[in-house]
Design an enzyme around this catalytic site. Sequence first.
Site, short mmCIF file in Angstrom:
data_model
loop_
_atom_site.label_atom_id
_atom_site.label_comp_id
_atom_site.label_asym_id
_atom_site.label_seq_id
_atom_site.Cartn_x
_atom_site.Cartn_y
_atom_site.Cartn_z
N ASP A 263 0.86 -1.17 0.00
CA ASP A 263 0.00 0.00 0.00
C ASP A 263 0.90 1.22 0.00
O ASP A 263 2.07 1.16 0.39
CB ASP A 263 -0.93 -0.01 1.22
CG ASP A 263 -2.19 0.81 1.00
OD1 ASP A 263 -2.21 1.63 0.06
OD2 ASP A 263 -3.16 0.63 1.75
N CYS A 264 0.38 2.34 -0.43
CA CYS A 264 1.25 3.47 -0.78
C CYS A 264 1.98 4.04 0.43
O CYS A 264 1.36 4.46 1.41
CB CYS A 264 0.45 4.53 -1.50
SG CYS A 264 -0.11 3.91 -3.11
#
Length: 739
Positions: A263-264
């Site tokens: 995830d970012c």
Amino acid sequence: PPFACDPKDSATRELAFCRTDFGTADRVKDLIGRLTLQEKVRLLVNNAAAVPRLGIMGYEWWSEALHGVSNVGPGTRFGGQFPGATSFPQVITTAASFNESLWEEIGKVVSDEGRAMYNGGASGLTYWSPNVNILRDPRWGRGQETPGEDPVVAGKYAARYVRGLQGSDGDRLKVAACCKHYTAYDLDNWNGVDRFHFNAQVSKQDLKDTFNIPFKSCVKDGNVASVMCSYNQVNGIPTCADPKLLKGTIRGDWRLDGYIVSDCDSVGVLFDNQHYTRTPEEAAAVSIKAGLDLDCGPFLAVHTENAVQRGLLNESDIDGALSNTVRVQMRLGMFDGELSAQPYGKLGPEDVCTSSHQELALEAARQGIVLLKNDGNALPLSRQQHNSVAVIGPNSDVTATMIGNYAGVPCGYTTPLQGIGKYTSTIHRVGCANVSCANDALFNEAVDAARQADATVLVMGLDQSIEAEFLDREGLLLPGRQQELVSKVASASKGPTVLVLMSGGPVDVSFAQNDDKIGAIIWVGYPGQAGGAAIADVLFGTHNPGGKLPMTWYPQEYLNNLPMTTMDMRSDPSRNYPGRTYRFYKGPVVYPFGHGLSYTRFLHTVVDAPAVFTVPLHPNGTAPLSNMKLVRTSHAQCKKLFLGVNVDVENAGPRGGSHTLLVYSSPPSDGGRHWAPQKQLVAFEKVSLPAGGRQRVAVKIHVCRQMSVVDESGIRRVPMGEHSLYIGDARHVVSLEAR
């Protein structure tokens, strides 16, 4: 120009990685063997750098397609030839259809439009969707993105939507989907705890029995090309740095053919926020060694080369990560030269926002609407009797609210007011300036409208200011003074009053459920670009509602002893802990999971089902059969072990309609019942019947998957003895015997 292997580039077109007559593995190996370490590390991040000397362009991996091509993520750009894309209902709404073929068909349309936009230079081919986390807590702001609280439904949704996105052309991918957020991720920001710092304490039982089921289905049944690990820790280890979760489970046990992405900024988070490692180089090394292939964020591009130089990581570890990402790009045709000569290469602007795509968005919204209450047949409304309708509420004429989050730019909107206006004349009053409904300044004019009109429709609920990413809800009641507005308008209404609720999560509307002046309640979720038309079609009976709730609607009091941070699914009376979801919670509800009414009446009859069913054991089993009350699935011959049940469904009412057949199972009372679910969904089927029609539905239940339970050690077992199957008001008992 193509991403790579341009046939006009004489310097690269004959290189082995550009040769489509070579095997994919050989092409991947050839390409990685030509890269320098500096070039490799710049390919480990979402905005992968170009390699000009090899004729490879830069690539942005981050695009989204949760319920239509989205403008979240830098990989997609709307405008020019692509001003918009079809915006389907939010996932929680589509899940309420319980229609697997619809889920796959939506995926096909979204991938058509995504491919068309890629061909026009407006998007990538790697879409980080769907979100298949379990809706564990009703306050979660991102529950709207999920298929709901049931692992079987979430798993089937995952597999079917992914198949629709990725296509069915063998090893070739139409687009590459990604199931997220792995795992036990369902808290964003609650009571001072946020997702960047949350350590989810999860038992082996709950991980195996609930949280991992959709991801396993996504990989094994959907053959997804990617899995995204989440921000949170699970039992003290960041998911993106846990080799047991990544290499051990996703790639080892489930055999992922694809890449694992963070995830970012998750790698940065585990270093900067969670302080899991002492140095950034250690964070890069531990993530890649655990099985992470791609970083959404700059962290790996900045720190991986130093990690190699310090001996924390081998270059071969980087090669392993790149082999997974490059293989997916090869399967997408990104190294096959000219686009126009490839499958899907001719899709273009004329294939986006087509009339058939927009009609599917409307049909999906219709199928996802759930009729919660209909006292005295208040619905459907009649054009003849209801010549005017007061349309009231902060969501009565909204546009962007209908598409929820992770949406794009829709082809166009039909608001509830516009939809109702196509059936009859309307008197429109908002009643509240917005969903927060802070004061009663606009109440009187709404009440006056209700007094004048032949019927009243209140469109209330939530929006992204109440529930969203990084915004969990504080409670389950309607915000502000919405409840007061509803009650005052209903009390004054000259004709029938209908409450329409837009929301992702459940809402405690007990007041309306118990108010005789409110004849009907419908929940529409966030119904997408055509939501207003679908709502009107249900209100006026053009469409007979057939949706079922994919989550439990709890009373506000349910939250009294329920921290969002407590991950336990099962109830614990010793500490007054109520448990979560219909599988483990036994207390009062506003509306149960699977609830949904119709304008007609459906009857169920079990016509053919075994009274006794044999579970064959592997011949090398050593335990005596007399002790086999709970058979490990690894000891049973499970592969093709299906229990068949034939059910007659009859439409005994006055209207044609669609119906969802929900089949539940309860285990024997002595079959681990103290930790087994009180009941669990084992199958569901969608049928459409005319008035008076009857259809025999063959239900196949995979015994080891669906009729098993998971013990405290995380071992899946099939209880022997009498299992009860519930189908509507019908019950059938089948005894499982090991042999």
